[in-house]
Scaffold this motif. Structure first.
Motif, PDB file in Angstrom:
ATOM      1  N   GLY B 165       2.230 -28.045 115.033  1.00 33.18           N
ATOM      2  CA  GLY B 165       2.628 -28.003 113.632  1.00 33.18           C
ATOM      3  C   GLY B 165       2.154 -26.740 112.949  1.00 33.18           C
ATOM      4  O   GLY B 165       2.904 -26.090 112.216  1.00 33.18           O
ATOM      5  N   LEU B 166       0.888 -26.356 113.225  1.00 37.45           N
ATOM      6  CA  LEU B 166       0.340 -25.167 112.563  1.00 37.45           C
ATOM      7  C   LEU B 166       1.057 -23.903 113.007  1.00 37.45           C
ATOM      8  O   LEU B 166       1.210 -22.965 112.229  1.00 37.45           O
ATOM      9  N   PRO B 213       2.162 -17.279 117.247  1.00 41.07           N
ATOM     10  CA  PRO B 213       2.684 -18.642 117.037  1.00 41.07           C
ATOM     11  C   PRO B 213       3.651 -19.073 118.122  1.00 41.07           C
ATOM     12  O   PRO B 213       3.631 -20.230 118.558  1.00 41.07           O
ATOM     13  N   PHE B 214       4.483 -18.140 118.593  1.00 43.71           N
ATOM     14  CA  PHE B 214       5.428 -18.510 119.651  1.00 43.71           C
ATOM     15  C   PHE B 214       4.687 -18.924 120.918  1.00 43.71           C
ATOM     16  O   PHE B 214       5.020 -19.924 121.547  1.00 43.71           O
ATOM     17  N   ALA B 336      -6.830 -20.554 116.966  1.00 43.17           N
ATOM     18  CA  ALA B 336      -5.898 -19.421 116.995  1.00 43.17           C
ATOM     19  C   ALA B 336      -4.740 -19.663 116.044  1.00 43.17           C
ATOM     20  O   ALA B 336      -4.324 -18.756 115.299  1.00 43.17           O
ATOM     21  N   ALA B 337      -4.237 -20.909 116.001  1.00 44.41           N
ATOM     22  CA  ALA B 337      -3.112 -21.219 115.118  1.00 44.41           C
ATOM     23  C   ALA B 337      -3.525 -21.092 113.660  1.00 44.41           C
ATOM     24  O   ALA B 337      -2.791 -20.531 112.832  1.00 44.41           O
ATOM     25  N   ILE B 338      -4.727 -21.591 113.327  1.00 41.00           N
ATOM     26  CA  ILE B 338      -5.191 -21.504 111.934  1.00 41.00           C
ATOM     27  C   ILE B 338      -5.369 -20.042 111.536  1.00 41.00           C
ATOM     28  O   ILE B 338      -4.936 -19.610 110.456  1.00 41.00           O
ATOM     29  N   ALA B 339      -5.987 -19.248 112.430  1.00 41.76           N
ATOM     30  CA  ALA B 339      -6.184 -17.835 112.132  1.00 41.76           C
ATOM     31  C   ALA B 339      -4.845 -17.162 111.891  1.00 41.76           C
ATOM     32  O   ALA B 339      -4.693 -16.347 110.968  1.00 41.76           O
ATOM     33  N   ASN B 340      -3.854 -17.527 112.684  1.00 42.51           N
ATOM     34  CA  ASN B 340      -2.560 -16.870 112.535  1.00 42.51           C
ATOM     35  C   ASN B 340      -1.860 -17.245 111.242  1.00 42.51           C
ATOM     36  O   ASN B 340      -1.160 -16.423 110.661  1.00 42.51           O
ATOM     37  N   VAL B 341      -2.067 -18.493 110.792  1.00 44.92           N
ATOM     38  CA  VAL B 341      -1.497 -18.881 109.493  1.00 44.92           C
ATOM     39  C   VAL B 341      -2.049 -17.967 108.410  1.00 44.92           C
ATOM     40  O   VAL B 341      -1.307 -17.433 107.573  1.00 44.92           O
ATOM     41  N   LEU B 342      -3.379 -17.745 108.442  1.00 44.14           N
ATOM     42  CA  LEU B 342      -4.010 -16.886 107.439  1.00 44.14           C
ATOM     43  C   LEU B 342      -3.460 -15.466 107.512  1.00 44.14           C
ATOM     44  O   LEU B 342      -3.069 -14.877 106.501  1.00 44.14           O
ATOM     45  N   ILE B 343      -3.413 -14.921 108.739  1.00 41.00           N
ATOM     46  CA  ILE B 343      -2.947 -13.540 108.903  1.00 41.00           C
ATOM     47  C   ILE B 343      -1.524 -13.388 108.391  1.00 41.00           C
ATOM     48  O   ILE B 343      -1.212 -12.482 107.607  1.00 41.00           O
TER      49      ILE B 343
END
Lengths: 174, 354
Positions: B165-166, B213-214, B336-343
């Motif tokens: 989901g993230l 994300p991919f 990693a997913a959370i970090a990427n949402v922020l970035i």
């Protein structure tokens, strides 16, 4: 069309909610709870709250109830076999509360129901309500939102602390 | 009667029904030959030929397997919870089919069943309901191997759903909508790489903040479909056959069908989110009739490539150990997913205000 669908979902919701309480097998009860969450999501959809409806399924039916089931299956709870004074007391309280609720709803029904003023859609909700909900959450309801997140954080930390049993120094792990 | 035919709601319902019937029929055929393809590819990877005896080139192998499964004896364990035992295989197929109603298979309105404004959430909701099939199958069989498989699947799928989901959030941020049709639209056309004259298609994967994300989505999709290297719920080396140990005949086939349906669904979502959906070159050249058909063609081509990739991975990687699987999901993919949402959020905000 919509009133009939509402009646269908409403009837399903009430029936499944009753089954949650009345069924003796905990796993079956949990499954009926999943069904009642899904019918509630259906009612949200009829209210044009698609976002809420599907989030309801994702969060409650998809995540929380799976964990419930997980725990129930893991513990392998027996069927409801409790007896004695304790369970009789609980049943008595349950019946009393139920009777009071029925009384109040009858009193309310006697005064006559009428639909309230129809609430207007939030501004910007015409093209999907995710954006409108986000805007409302992060502006008008920011404080309650942050408080809720703090509450969840506290609960999470509490759960971790509770599961980590403190051992005296020098004692071997089992 | 004419009033009924011209009724707008009736029209929508009729067309949706026709499209659903076509998709369902085609899907069943596709799954039959997807299984055939899997067996053939697996065979060649292991230096065998795969099925080649029944019919020309072995093409009748899987249709006849279906006939065989239909006529096989069905066994239900005496101590099983009968009702749940019957419901579980249905739940394995149902969510995957529902998801197809929101996937844009080609240019709208022709190749889209319905455009829900929260289409992506429909997919996430249905994939989260998919857990029930395996968990309930494992529990209702009254078999300890099946129960272990079911519990594993519940833990595994919940863990990987979070990262899944993230990993879609950067895509939503970029498209500004949750509708899958809208997300595909946001990937139309081309963009110039800054500082050069090189034009790239505006597909999600070709934006730097959507690459991670991919990758996360891809890894999680293997876990969500319970395919190798994440097929812990059935792990035949440890759990006999895991959650479907006690299932036989057509009920077992339903789980099989569900797995392949899920594979097609998750590949379609991956194409929709990261690979431009039905967008491809030469579509505007062909005009209003054949252009959309070519769009459908591009979608099916991409789908074929991804399905091949799924099969390829299954016969290449060994199964993970269970604690490795959990550690990987919670300690690598989720952060990693959370970090990427922020970035992605910071980048998109900066670019919008620059």
């Amino acid at each position: 069309m919509v009133p009939y669908l509402f009646m269908g979902f409403g009837a399903l919701l009430v029936a499944t909610a009753l089954m949650v309480v009345l069924h003796r097998n905990p796993v079956t009860s949990a499954l009926f709870l999943v069904l009642s969450f899904c019918s509630l999501a259906g009612i949200y959809l009829l209210l044009q709250a698609e976002f809420l409806g599907f989030v309801q399924i994702i969060v409650y039916a998809g995540a929380i109830m799976v964990l419930f089931l997980f725990v129930i299956m893991y513990l392998n709870l027996p069927h409801d076999v409790e007896h004695g004074a304790h369970i009789a007391l609980r049943r008595g309280i349950g019946w009393m509360v139920g009777a009071l609720l029925l009384l109040f709803s009858l009193l309310l029904a006697r005064r006559g129901w009428s639909p309230g003023p129809e609430a207007a859609l939030l501004p910007g909700a015409e093209h999907g309500n995710a954006g409108a909900i986000g805007r409302a959450l992060y502006s008008r309801y920011l404080f309650p939102f942050e408080i809720t997140s703090m509450l969840l954080l506290v609960a999470m930390v509490g759960a971790i602390v509770l599961t980590k049993t403190r051992r005296p120094a020098g004692e071997e792990r089992p | 009667m004419t009033a009924l035919w011209s009724n707008a709601i009736f029209q929508v319902a009729l067309w949706a029904t026709v499209k659903v019937a076509i998709i369902l029929g085609v899907l069943l055929g596709v799954v039959t030959y997807l299984i055939f393809a899997e067996r053939k590819i697996c065979g060649h990877m292991q230096a065998r030929t795969g099925p080649n005896r029944v019919g020309p080139l072995g093409l009748l192998q899987t249709p006849l397997d279906v006939v065989k499964l239909l006529f096989k004896e069905e066994f239900i364990p005496a101590q099983a919870n009968k009702v749940v035992f019957h419901i579980a295989p249905v739940l394995a197929v149902f969510p995957a089919i529902v998801t197809f109603s929101v996937i844009p298979l080609g240019p709208p309105p022709m190749f889209v069943v319905t455009d829900v404004n929260v289409g992506l959430l429909v997919f996430l909701a249905m994939s989260s309901l998919g857990v029930y099939a395996i968990t309930l199958a494992g529990w209702s069989s009254n078999n300890k191997y099946a129960l272990l498989g079911g519990l594993r699947s519940a833990a595994q799928m919940i863990s990987y759903e979070l990262a899944l989901g993230l990993s879609t959030i950067p895509v939503i941020l970029r498209a500004g909508t949750l509708s899958l049709v809208g997300i595909v639209d946001s990937q139309a056309g081309t963009y110039l790489i800054p500082g050069t004259k090189l034009a790239l298609p505006s597909w999600g994967i070709l934006h730097w903040y959507l690459v991670l994300p991919f990758v996360i989505f891809l890894v999680c999709s293997f876990a969500e479909t319970n395919r190798a290297p994440f097929d812990l719920p059935e792990a035949e080396g440890e759990l006999v056959a895991g959650f479907h140990t006690e299932y036989s005949s057509m009920k077992w086939a339903m789980f099989f069908l569900g797995e392949y349906f899920n594979m097609i669904v998750i590949c379609s979502i991956m194409i929709t989110l990261f690979f431009g959906g039905w967008h491809g070159p030469f579509m505007d050249v062909l005009g209003p009739v054949f252009g959309p058909l070519l769009g459908l063609g591009w979608f099916l081509l991409k789908l074929g490539v991804f399905l091949f990739f799924f099969i390829w991975v299954r016969w290449t990687f060994p199964r993970l150990r269970y604690d490795q699987l959990m550690n990987f999901g919670w300690k690598v993919l989720l952060p990693a997913a959370i970090a990427n949402v922020l970035i992605a959020a910071v980048w998109l905000y900066w670019r919008a205000n620059a």
